[in-house]
Design an enzyme around this catalytic site. Structure first.
Site, PDB file in Angstrom:
ATOM      1  N   GLU A 146      -9.225   6.407  -5.996  1.00 43.29           N
ATOM      2  CA  GLU A 146      -8.287   6.012  -4.933  1.00 43.29           C
ATOM      3  C   GLU A 146      -7.412   7.213  -4.606  1.00 43.29           C
ATOM      4  O   GLU A 146      -7.526   8.268  -5.244  1.00 43.29           O
ATOM      5  CB  GLU A 146      -7.438   4.819  -5.401  1.00 43.29           C
ATOM      6  CG  GLU A 146      -8.276   3.566  -5.614  1.00 43.29           C
ATOM      7  CD  GLU A 146      -7.460   2.384  -6.112  1.00 43.29           C
ATOM      8  OE1 GLU A 146      -6.387   2.156  -5.572  1.00 43.29           O
ATOM      9  OE2 GLU A 146      -7.923   1.726  -7.053  1.00 43.29           O
ATOM     10  N   HIS A 181       1.280  -0.188   1.291  1.00 43.66           N
ATOM     11  CA  HIS A 181      -0.158   0.056   1.194  1.00 43.66           C
ATOM     12  C   HIS A 181      -0.677   0.348   2.596  1.00 43.66           C
ATOM     13  O   HIS A 181      -0.378  -0.398   3.529  1.00 43.66           O
ATOM     14  CB  HIS A 181      -0.859  -1.166   0.603  1.00 43.66           C
ATOM     15  CG  HIS A 181      -2.248  -0.870   0.129  1.00 43.66           C
ATOM     16  ND1 HIS A 181      -3.270  -0.533   0.993  1.00 43.66           N
ATOM     17  CD2 HIS A 181      -2.777  -0.825  -1.111  1.00 43.66           C
ATOM     18  CE1 HIS A 181      -4.364  -0.309   0.290  1.00 43.66           C
ATOM     19  NE2 HIS A 181      -4.090  -0.474  -0.993  1.00 43.66           N
ATOM     20  N   ARG A 183      -0.432   7.499  -1.246  1.00 42.76           N
ATOM     21  CA  ARG A 183      -0.123   6.439  -0.267  1.00 42.76           C
ATOM     22  C   ARG A 183       1.069   6.710   0.623  1.00 42.76           C
ATOM     23  O   ARG A 183       1.095   6.265   1.765  1.00 42.76           O
ATOM     24  CB  ARG A 183       0.148   5.141  -1.022  1.00 42.76           C
ATOM     25  CG  ARG A 183      -1.103   4.508  -1.412  1.00 42.76           C
ATOM     26  CD  ARG A 183      -0.883   3.144  -1.939  1.00 42.76           C
ATOM     27  NE  ARG A 183      -2.129   2.796  -2.591  1.00 42.76           N
ATOM     28  CZ  ARG A 183      -2.255   1.883  -3.514  1.00 42.76           C
ATOM     29  NH1 ARG A 183      -1.203   1.193  -3.895  1.00 42.76           N
ATOM     30  NH2 ARG A 183      -3.427   1.633  -4.046  1.00 42.76           N
ATOM     31  N   HIS A 233       3.861  -3.246  -0.619  1.00 45.04           N
ATOM     32  CA  HIS A 233       2.843  -3.487  -1.646  1.00 45.04           C
ATOM     33  C   HIS A 233       3.399  -3.442  -3.060  1.00 45.04           C
ATOM     34  O   HIS A 233       3.040  -4.269  -3.889  1.00 45.04           O
ATOM     35  CB  HIS A 233       1.760  -2.424  -1.476  1.00 45.04           C
ATOM     36  CG  HIS A 233       0.590  -2.562  -2.395  1.00 45.04           C
ATOM     37  ND1 HIS A 233      -0.232  -3.656  -2.374  1.00 45.04           N
ATOM     38  CD2 HIS A 233       0.096  -1.726  -3.351  1.00 45.04           C
ATOM     39  CE1 HIS A 233      -1.201  -3.501  -3.278  1.00 45.04           C
ATOM     40  NE2 HIS A 233      -1.007  -2.345  -3.892  1.00 45.04           N
ATOM     41  N   ARG A 271       4.128   5.523  -6.725  1.00 50.87           N
ATOM     42  CA  ARG A 271       3.158   5.174  -7.766  1.00 50.87           C
ATOM     43  C   ARG A 271       1.760   5.687  -7.430  1.00 50.87           C
ATOM     44  O   ARG A 271       1.276   5.527  -6.302  1.00 50.87           O
ATOM     45  CB  ARG A 271       3.092   3.656  -7.886  1.00 50.87           C
ATOM     46  CG  ARG A 271       2.093   3.146  -8.892  1.00 50.87           C
ATOM     47  CD  ARG A 271       2.082   1.640  -8.873  1.00 50.87           C
ATOM     48  NE  ARG A 271       1.565   1.168  -7.622  1.00 50.87           N
ATOM     49  CZ  ARG A 271       0.390   0.570  -7.477  1.00 50.87           C
ATOM     50  NH1 ARG A 271      -0.372   0.366  -8.523  1.00 50.87           N
ATOM     51  NH2 ARG A 271      -0.012   0.175  -6.311  1.00 50.87           N
TER      52      ARG A 271
HETATM   53  C1  SIN Z   1      -5.932  -1.346  -3.957  1.00 49.47           C
HETATM   54  O1  SIN Z   1      -6.949  -1.900  -4.364  1.00 49.47           O
HETATM   55  O2  SIN Z   1      -5.932  -0.640  -2.956  1.00 49.47           O
HETATM   56  C2  SIN Z   1      -4.653  -1.543  -4.681  1.00 49.47           C
HETATM   57  C3  SIN Z   1      -4.652  -0.807  -5.942  1.00 49.47           C
HETATM   58  C4  SIN Z   1      -3.252  -0.523  -6.387  1.00 49.47           C
HETATM   59  O3  SIN Z   1      -2.305  -0.795  -5.661  1.00 49.47           O
HETATM   60  O4  SIN Z   1      -3.086   0.031  -7.477  1.00 49.47           O
END
Ligand code: SIN
Length: 537
Positions: free
Chosen positions: A115, A238, A289, A350, A385
């Site tokens: 991610e 998010h 993010r 989020h 985070r």
């Molecule tokens: C996501 O699946 O995008 C969320 C994961 C997260 O916020 O750690």
């Protein structure tokens, strides 16, 4: 009612704590709603973990995971906390697997996703419902544990502490006043070890990926009890919540499209098909993010469009239903085939990166009171985070908190005699006759937070928000004391407190750092590289 351990909240942190603590004493777990109404159960991505050599991506190691976490945290992480929590990754996976949790594997090895902000593939997952699988495994284990009483529809009203009862020398927690939302009865729950594991406060904002239960309860309870709260200005948005203007019901409105989709090659584009995120960061759609959410915000303001798009149509047919079956099927239910059409998305609130000030074992400044998981501010997240670090933090803190409890006040060890706890002071017992006031205030808080305190802030907007929230806070207090207590009033009371704490922290930070971006102070100032800490008394 009394127990050795009182746990408020039932996500990964609360349930992991309960299961371990039950080996040493009786545990009561309070849930506001049903068992699966937690941010954990809604988490799609997974658990970022560096596994022992040979099981992780080549070149990865704890040092890389630490470095990525510190980089995302924009100078505000507590490095010791980061090292402790990241270093416990493999133990967390082992702990969860001990309760029956399984993670996806390929050719016998864990399949690792990625991610934004991660320099290596290291996210263990179970397709795109990792959180639900974790919640299911833990809740099943809890239900089979005789020492744990799981109470649904029970809402904590206020913590009971010695200081609140007038004994200022030694501030110790004694339990909580709790509303049974089914019967509307209030009871004292007595415990010398109380754990806040209530998650975050996404519902403070009009648009959020969080379930309805995320109303900032733990932060508000701790604040009223006199614990320190820090860094609430750092609310993570998010980047990819499904844009679904016709949606009815919270699950449809808050439907997340996991960042793991971008980890597998999904690209954010505008209506012209341009990858606009590359103008902000060379990592494009996979930058941390805060950067991606701001890039989207800028693009929406520049173009006047309602949404941007997440394009995964270039993947071979069958990839989405296989790797992301939940997202794929939900989008189909909403009438969108993501194998052939880009997904309309917008940012939404989020994750709460700040919270109740604790160490990695969840200790607060009030003896016996612990805060673990999203509700806590350990310094792991700093100003932003790193994705998929939070399920990890929840489980690690739970294990360390149990160890700390046993070390300091193991069940059976003598504790100072508690003062007599008075029955709940109900205020006026008139039935809430004008529920419209609650709903109006609820909507107003969420809209004003979205309009004035979201991704891009200014001094002026923050001042307006602070003034309006002061009035709303007064109205809510009058309503609370003027009527018989119910779950809606309690949530509204916590919501306005959480919103006010976000604004009060944001007003104090005269710079832009991580998730806090203000047009009036666009640079980062070294002299301001410290936490924003607030205390009621
Ligand atoms: C996501 O699946 O995008 C969320 C994961 C997260 O916020 O750690």
């Amino acid at each position: 009612m009394s127990a050795d351990f009182l746990v408020i909240g039932a996500g990964v942190a609360g349930l992991s704590f309960a299961l371990r603590a039950a080996r040493y004493g009786s545990v009561v777990v309070l849930m506001k709603g049903g068992a699966y109404q937690s941010n954990t159960a809604w988490a799609q991505g997974g658990i970022a973990t560096v596994l022992p050599d040979g099981m992780c991506s080549s070149g990865d190691g704890v040092e890389s995971h630490v470095a990525d976490t510190l980089d995302a945290g924009a100078g505000l992480c507590n490095e010791a906390a980061v090292r402790t929590i990241i270093g416990e990754g493999a133990a967390t996976i082992e702990d969860l697997m001990g309760y029956g949790m399984e993670f996806d594997r390929k050719d016998g090895r864990f399949e690792l996703g990625t991610e934004g902000g991660h320099s290596h593939r290291r996210v263990l997952h179970t397709r795109d419902t990792t959180g639900l699988k974790i919640a299911t495994a833990l809740i099943e284990a809890v239900r089979e544990t005789p020492n744990i009483t799981l109470l649904e529809q029970h809402v904590a009203i206020d913590l009971i502490t010695t200081a609140k009862l007038g004994a200022v020398a030694d501030d110790r927690v004694l339990g909580a006043y709790v509303l049974n939302a089914k019967t509307n009865e209030v009871r004292i729950f007595r415990a010398d070890r109380v754990v806040l594991a209530t998650g975050g406060c996404g519902k403070v904002y009009l648009y959020t990926t969080n379930p309805d239960s995320a109303t900032g309860d733990g932060v508000a309870l701790a604040w009223r009890a006199g614990a320190s709260i820090a860094n609430m200005e750092f609310i993570q948005f998010h980047p990819t919540c499904f844009y679904n203007p016709g949606a009815t019901g919270p699950e449809a409105r808050s439907f997340l499209v996991s960042e793991a989709v971008r980890g597998e090659g999904g690209i954010l584009i505008n209506a012209k098909g341009e990858d606009f995120t590359l103008q902000s960061d060379h990592r494009g759609s996979l930058a941390p993010r805060d950067i991606v959410a701001r890039a989207i915000d800028r693009e929406l303001k520049r173009s006047g469009a309602d949404c941007v798009y997440l394009d995964i149509t270039h993947k071979p047919k069958g990839f989405m239903p296989e790797r992301f079956p939940y997202i794929y099927q939900n989008l189909l239910n909403f009438g969108l085939d993501c194998e052939t059409q880009p997904i309309p998305v917008v940012p939404a609130a989020h994750y709460q990166c700040g919270g109740v000030v604790t160490d990695v074992a969840g200790r607060t400044g009030i003896t016996g009171l612990y805060a673990i998981g999203e509700v806590a501010c350990t310094g792991l997240h700093g100003a932003n985070r790193l994705a998929s670090n939070s399920l990890l933090e929840g489980n690690v803190m739970a294990r360390l908190a149990v160890a700390d409890c046993l070390h300091r006040f193991a069940p059976g060890k003598p504790v100072p005699a508690a003062p007599v706890i008075p029955e709940w002071e109900p205020g006026n017992t008139a039935e809430a006759d004008e529920l419209v006031v609650i709903y109006h205030n609820w909507d107003e808080i969420r809209r004003l937070m979205w309009d004035y305190v979201s991704i891009v802030r200014t001094d002026n907007r923050l001042r307006r928000a602070a003034a309006r929230l002061r009035n709303l806070g007064k109205e809510v207090r009058e309503f609370y004391w003027g009527h018989r207590v119910n779950a809606d009033i309690l949530e509204l009371r916590n919501l306005v407190t959480a919103a006010s704490l976000i604004v009060d922290c944001a007003v104090r930070r005269k710079e832009s750092r991580g998730l806090h971006f203000t047009l009036d102070h666009p640079g980062t100032a070294e002299r301001l590289r410290h936490d924003t800490v607030l205390r009621k008394f």
